[in-house]
Motif scaffolding. Structure first.
Motif, PDB file in Angstrom:
ATOM      1  N   GLU A 114       0.828  -1.210   0.000  1.00 21.03           N
ATOM      2  CA  GLU A 114       0.000   0.000   0.000  1.00 21.03           C
ATOM      3  C   GLU A 114       0.861   1.259   0.000  1.00 21.03           C
ATOM      4  O   GLU A 114       0.458   2.308  -0.516  1.00 21.03           O
ATOM      5  CB  GLU A 114      -0.902   0.019   1.250  1.00 21.03           C
ATOM      6  CG  GLU A 114      -1.922  -1.092   1.299  1.00 21.03           C
ATOM      7  CD  GLU A 114      -1.404  -2.334   2.027  1.00 21.03           C
ATOM      8  OE1 GLU A 114      -0.154  -2.502   2.095  1.00 21.03           O
ATOM      9  OE2 GLU A 114      -2.224  -3.137   2.492  1.00 21.03           O
ATOM     10  N   LYS A 115       2.065   1.152   0.561  1.00 22.65           N
ATOM     11  CA  LYS A 115       2.941   2.321   0.673  1.00 22.65           C
ATOM     12  C   LYS A 115       3.725   2.612  -0.608  1.00 22.65           C
ATOM     13  O   LYS A 115       4.315   3.689  -0.732  1.00 22.65           O
ATOM     14  CB  LYS A 115       3.915   2.119   1.829  1.00 22.65           C
ATOM     15  CG  LYS A 115       3.237   2.000   3.188  1.00 22.65           C
ATOM     16  CD  LYS A 115       4.256   1.769   4.292  1.00 22.65           C
ATOM     17  CE  LYS A 115       3.565   1.623   5.649  1.00 22.65           C
ATOM     18  NZ  LYS A 115       4.558   1.362   6.730  1.00 22.65           N
ATOM     19  N   THR A 116       3.743   1.672  -1.531  1.00 25.11           N
ATOM     20  CA  THR A 116       4.492   1.877  -2.773  1.00 25.11           C
ATOM     21  C   THR A 116       3.839   2.995  -3.590  1.00 25.11           C
ATOM     22  O   THR A 116       2.634   2.941  -3.869  1.00 25.11           O
ATOM     23  CB  THR A 116       4.519   0.591  -3.619  1.00 25.11           C
ATOM     24  OG1 THR A 116       5.044  -0.474  -2.813  1.00 25.11           O
ATOM     25  CG2 THR A 116       5.373   0.772  -4.859  1.00 25.11           C
ATOM     26  N   ASP A 133       2.412   5.257  -6.597  1.00 25.27           N
ATOM     27  CA  ASP A 133       1.937   4.983  -7.945  1.00 25.27           C
ATOM     28  C   ASP A 133       2.999   5.397  -8.955  1.00 25.27           C
ATOM     29  O   ASP A 133       3.767   6.348  -8.719  1.00 25.27           O
ATOM     30  CB  ASP A 133       0.642   5.750  -8.227  1.00 25.27           C
ATOM     31  CG  ASP A 133      -0.525   5.203  -7.422  1.00 25.27           C
ATOM     32  OD1 ASP A 133      -0.508   4.008  -7.091  1.00 25.27           O
ATOM     33  OD2 ASP A 133      -1.454   5.986  -7.127  1.00 25.27           O
ATOM     34  N   GLU A 152      -1.862  -2.215 -10.101  1.00 30.07           N
ATOM     35  CA  GLU A 152      -3.312  -2.206  -9.855  1.00 30.07           C
ATOM     36  C   GLU A 152      -3.583  -2.398  -8.365  1.00 30.07           C
ATOM     37  O   GLU A 152      -2.900  -3.177  -7.692  1.00 30.07           O
ATOM     38  CB  GLU A 152      -3.988  -3.313 -10.655  1.00 30.07           C
ATOM     39  CG  GLU A 152      -5.503  -3.267 -10.567  1.00 30.07           C
ATOM     40  CD  GLU A 152      -6.171  -4.434 -11.251  1.00 30.07           C
ATOM     41  OE1 GLU A 152      -6.820  -4.207 -12.287  1.00 30.07           O
ATOM     42  OE2 GLU A 152      -6.014  -5.575 -10.767  1.00 30.07           O
ATOM     43  N   ARG A 153      -4.603  -1.695  -7.877  1.00 24.29           N
ATOM     44  CA  ARG A 153      -4.958  -1.770  -6.457  1.00 24.29           C
ATOM     45  C   ARG A 153      -6.441  -2.095  -6.312  1.00 24.29           C
ATOM     46  O   ARG A 153      -7.242  -1.877  -7.234  1.00 24.29           O
ATOM     47  CB  ARG A 153      -4.616  -0.447  -5.773  1.00 24.29           C
ATOM     48  CG  ARG A 153      -3.141  -0.048  -5.936  1.00 24.29           C
ATOM     49  CD  ARG A 153      -2.837   1.267  -5.251  1.00 24.29           C
ATOM     50  NE  ARG A 153      -1.513   1.768  -5.654  1.00 24.29           N
ATOM     51  CZ  ARG A 153      -0.369   1.449  -5.053  1.00 24.29           C
ATOM     52  NH1 ARG A 153      -0.379   0.580  -4.051  1.00 24.29           N
ATOM     53  NH2 ARG A 153       0.779   1.954  -5.461  1.00 24.29           N
ATOM     54  N   ASN A 180     -11.205   1.292  -3.720  1.00 26.90           N
ATOM     55  CA  ASN A 180     -11.319   1.960  -2.412  1.00 26.90           C
ATOM     56  C   ASN A 180     -10.217   1.545  -1.440  1.00 26.90           C
ATOM     57  O   ASN A 180     -10.397   1.592  -0.211  1.00 26.90           O
ATOM     58  CB  ASN A 180     -12.692   1.692  -1.781  1.00 26.90           C
ATOM     59  CG  ASN A 180     -13.831   2.158  -2.664  1.00 26.90           C
ATOM     60  OD1 ASN A 180     -13.747   3.216  -3.279  1.00 26.90           O
ATOM     61  ND2 ASN A 180     -14.884   1.355  -2.744  1.00 26.90           N
ATOM     62  N   SER A 181      -9.080   1.106  -1.976  1.00 26.86           N
ATOM     63  CA  SER A 181      -7.962   0.698  -1.136  1.00 26.86           C
ATOM     64  C   SER A 181      -6.681   0.812  -1.946  1.00 26.86           C
ATOM     65  O   SER A 181      -6.707   0.826  -3.176  1.00 26.86           O
ATOM     66  CB  SER A 181      -8.147  -0.742  -0.656  1.00 26.86           C
ATOM     67  OG  SER A 181      -6.961  -1.261  -0.097  1.00 26.86           O
ATOM     68  N   ARG A 182      -5.550   0.908  -1.262  1.00 26.08           N
ATOM     69  CA  ARG A 182      -4.275   0.938  -1.966  1.00 26.08           C
ATOM     70  C   ARG A 182      -3.604  -0.438  -1.972  1.00 26.08           C
ATOM     71  O   ARG A 182      -2.468  -0.572  -2.413  1.00 26.08           O
ATOM     72  CB  ARG A 182      -3.339   1.973  -1.320  1.00 26.08           C
ATOM     73  CG  ARG A 182      -3.776   3.420  -1.579  1.00 26.08           C
ATOM     74  CD  ARG A 182      -2.715   4.415  -1.165  1.00 26.08           C
ATOM     75  NE  ARG A 182      -1.425   4.173  -1.781  1.00 26.08           N
ATOM     76  CZ  ARG A 182      -1.110   4.500  -3.040  1.00 26.08           C
ATOM     77  NH1 ARG A 182      -2.011   5.074  -3.834  1.00 26.08           N
ATOM     78  NH2 ARG A 182       0.111   4.244  -3.507  1.00 26.08           N
ATOM     79  N   GLU A 183      -4.297  -1.463  -1.516  1.00 33.42           N
ATOM     80  CA  GLU A 183      -3.707  -2.805  -1.507  1.00 33.42           C
ATOM     81  C   GLU A 183      -3.520  -3.313  -2.937  1.00 33.42           C
ATOM     82  O   GLU A 183      -4.474  -3.346  -3.717  1.00 33.42           O
ATOM     83  CB  GLU A 183      -4.595  -3.771  -0.733  1.00 33.42           C
ATOM     84  CG  GLU A 183      -4.018  -5.186  -0.689  1.00 33.42           C
ATOM     85  CD  GLU A 183      -4.953  -6.183  -0.037  1.00 33.42           C
ATOM     86  OE1 GLU A 183      -4.734  -7.398  -0.208  1.00 33.42           O
ATOM     87  OE2 GLU A 183      -5.916  -5.747   0.639  1.00 33.42           O
ATOM     88  N   PRO A 184      -2.299  -3.732  -3.311  1.00 29.81           N
ATOM     89  CA  PRO A 184      -2.074  -4.238  -4.669  1.00 29.81           C
ATOM     90  C   PRO A 184      -2.826  -5.542  -4.908  1.00 29.81           C
ATOM     91  O   PRO A 184      -2.915  -6.400  -4.023  1.00 29.81           O
ATOM     92  CB  PRO A 184      -0.561  -4.466  -4.716  1.00 29.81           C
ATOM     93  CG  PRO A 184       0.007  -3.647  -3.605  1.00 29.81           C
ATOM     94  CD  PRO A 184      -1.046  -3.639  -2.534  1.00 29.81           C
TER      95      PRO A 184
END
Length: 562
Positions: free
Chosen positions: A171-173, A175, A184-185, A188-192
């Motif tokens: 999630e911290k990586t 864009d 791709e995430r 509604n979330s930054r989880e790859p």
């Protein structure tokens, strides 16, 4: 009179000269053709030391030139530890999972598992749900081994959670810029999700996967050469360079260029190679990355450019396509791989790069699927040639799926060539045409029209993405019938002689080597193939079933079908 080392008698020799004339026999001395004539006239080159090969009436052609492929990568894909996840092996996610499960059982815990070939349009669950593969499709069978699977076109990738963790993609990586690629995430979330698109994103993974040592790259090249020879292929292109150093275990990297040259000097190659330099640092396609990569590129001193040479720069103009604004299309308009917030900005960056690479004296070969990309490349080539005229650079377009008749007419005026893959159309046209309205989509791949407009069209495989069997591609070109049996616009079929030219002399012209190979004429290298059927005469639907009986390179037999 000079005597031959080898003579071939009693054949149907399609010379592929300007008249596409036929002969019966050929004489060879020291790897070069010294005579092409009738049986009786060739026999005067015979003495007690001459080897005589009776062709028994079979068709002899020049060796095939594969005008676009990934050679070292193809060699890697022949390894039993490289997973083949193509259709029809993978029709459902459970098929993919079983292939991964079997691989996990063969390698130590924690070892990387790599492969290629999936296509979401041919996987039941992905098609039904309108999605690509995700990490959770892989995690269930590979909790402790990182898995990396490219799609069939190599521009996209799916990895499992283990791989994401090894590569510190989270999630911290941040864009990536659009031209570099996509992580791709979840919505509604930054989880790859495990899905990554284009080279800048893929480098985040590949830089953590061990690259092949020199001896394994050498083994890949030799195994790939043997596979080429089975299909009558005696010369080919490979895509290598500093921009590929961290892609696909280094099989796209610059180390391989020196290994090709080493093998040539050791007389171990059985197929000649023309290298297209992938110059963009980390695979990034931009003016800065490509010019910087060219400045950092150091090439070996090529001893014999008939065997190994590197005079062309390969650029990716788009990935899956950059389409015209007025295109009747299902789905995304796409974009160029070059930076820019708008189509116009991307266009300017690509044209600027073309002009500069041309100015530096290189030939250019540019990957282009979509119509906007093709239009831009042709305009860039025009501007480059008008600003810095030089004789015969023969810049070319790779793929050119959405080429138009208007494009072809302009390309012919500026001696712009095409490097196409008929075997890709044979296997994929049923799906590719769905991006366009029916009438337009059915008219894709009109190579006969382009050739009649004056464009030099060379043909290849794009292996390891598609099959090396050039005869399947030839069958599509003369029938317009796909592997599924569907025919599209049979009025656009090509003549058989023109198709053979695409795989032989036209490829030699693309490489500036038509004076030494591509046809069976005196003064050219003795690179031949002998077929078990006469593809000039058999029903066109039988061409793809034809087998290569024998392949000769440099006058030596390198493959014989027992």
């Amino acid at each position: 009179m000079e005597k031959a080392d080898v003579i071939f008698l009693n054949g149907k020799v399609a010379t592929v000269d300007d008249e596409f004339s036929l002969a019966e026999a050929v004489a060879v001395k020291s790897g070069w053709i010294i005579a092409v004539d009738s049986n009786e006239k060739i026999k005067k080159y015979l003495d007690e030391a001459t080897e005589v090969i009776d062709l028994q009436g079979k068709l002899m052609l020049p060796g095939t030139h594969d005008a676009h492929m990934h050679g070292v990568h193809t060699g890697l894909s022949l390894s039993p530890l490289f997973l083949d996840v193509r259709f029809p092996k993978v029709k459902k996610i459970s098929d993919l999972q079983e292939i991964i499960r079997a691989a996990v059982e063969k390698v130590p815990e924690g070892a990387w598992i790599v492969g290629m070939g999936w296509n979401e349009m041919l996987i039941e669950e992905c098609l039904a749900e309108g999605r690509t593969l995700k990490k959770w499709d892989l995690d269930v069978v590979s909790p402790n081994n990182p898995v990396v699977l490219n799609d069939y076109g190599a521009h996209r990738m799916v990895v499992n959670s283990q791989a994401l963790g090894r590569c510190d993609i989270s999630e911290k990586t941040p864009d990536l810029p659009p031209e570099a690629g996509l992580i791709e995430r979840l919505e509604n979330s930054r989880e790859p999700t495990g899905y990554l698109n284009e080279w800048g994103a893929q480098v985040l993974v590949w830089q953590q996967v061990p690259t092949l040592p020199a001896e394994e790259i050498e083994a890949c090249i030799l195994e790939m050469n043997r596979e080429l020879n089975k299909y009558g292929i005696t010369s080919h292109v490979d895509i290598l360079g500093i921009g590929g150093n961290q892609l696909i275990r280094g099989t796209w990297g610059e180390k391989s260029i020196g290994i090709y040259e080493k093998l040539a000097r050791e007389d171990k190659l059985t197929a000649r190679v023309s290298i297209n330099l992938l110059a963009g640092i980390d695979g990034i396609q931009s003016y800065q990355a490509i010019t910087e990569g060219l400045e950092k590129t150091t090439l070996p001193d090529f001893q014999d450019r008939n065997w190994v040479k590197a005079e062309t720069v390969k650029i990716f103009g788009d990935g899956g396509g950059w389409l015209r604004e007025n295109n009747q299309v299902v789905g995304d308009h796409g974009r160029s791989t070059f930076p820019g917030e708008t189509d116009l900005a991307q266009e300017k960056e690509l044209i600027k790069t073309i002009i500069e690479v041309h100015r530096r004296g290189w030939q250019l070969g540019i990957h282009a699927i979509g119509g906007r990309t093709i239009d831009t490349i042709i305009e860039g080539y025009k501007q480059a040639l008008e600003k810095y005229p030089r004789e015969n650079p023969r810049h070319f377009i790779i793929h050119g799926d959405d080429m138009t008749v208007e494009n072809a007419q302009v390309a012919a005026r500026y001696d712009i060539s095409m490097s196409v893959q008929a075997v890709a159309a044979y296997q994929m046209m049923d799906f590719m045409r769905l991006r366009f309205d029916e009438e337009y989509g059915n008219a894709l791949f009109a190579w006969d029209v382009y050739q009649k407009a004056g464009v030099n069209v060379a043909n290849g495989s794009d292996s390891n993405i598609f099959s090396l069997n050039w005869l399947e591609g030839a069958q599509f070109a003369v029938t317009r019938q796909t592997v599924s049996g569907n025919k599209y616009r049979p009025d656009l079929t090509s003549e058989r002689a023109d198709v053979i030219r695409m795989y032989t002399i036209n490829g030699a012209k693309q490489e500036h080597l038509e004076a030494v190979r591509g046809s069976i004429e005196v003064g050219k290298v003795a690179d031949f193939q002998i077929l078990d059927q006469d593809i000039l005469m058999i029903p066109p639907e039988e061409i793809g079933k034809t087998k290569v009986v024998m392949t000769m390179v440099d006058g030596k037999i390198v493959y014989k079908n027992s």
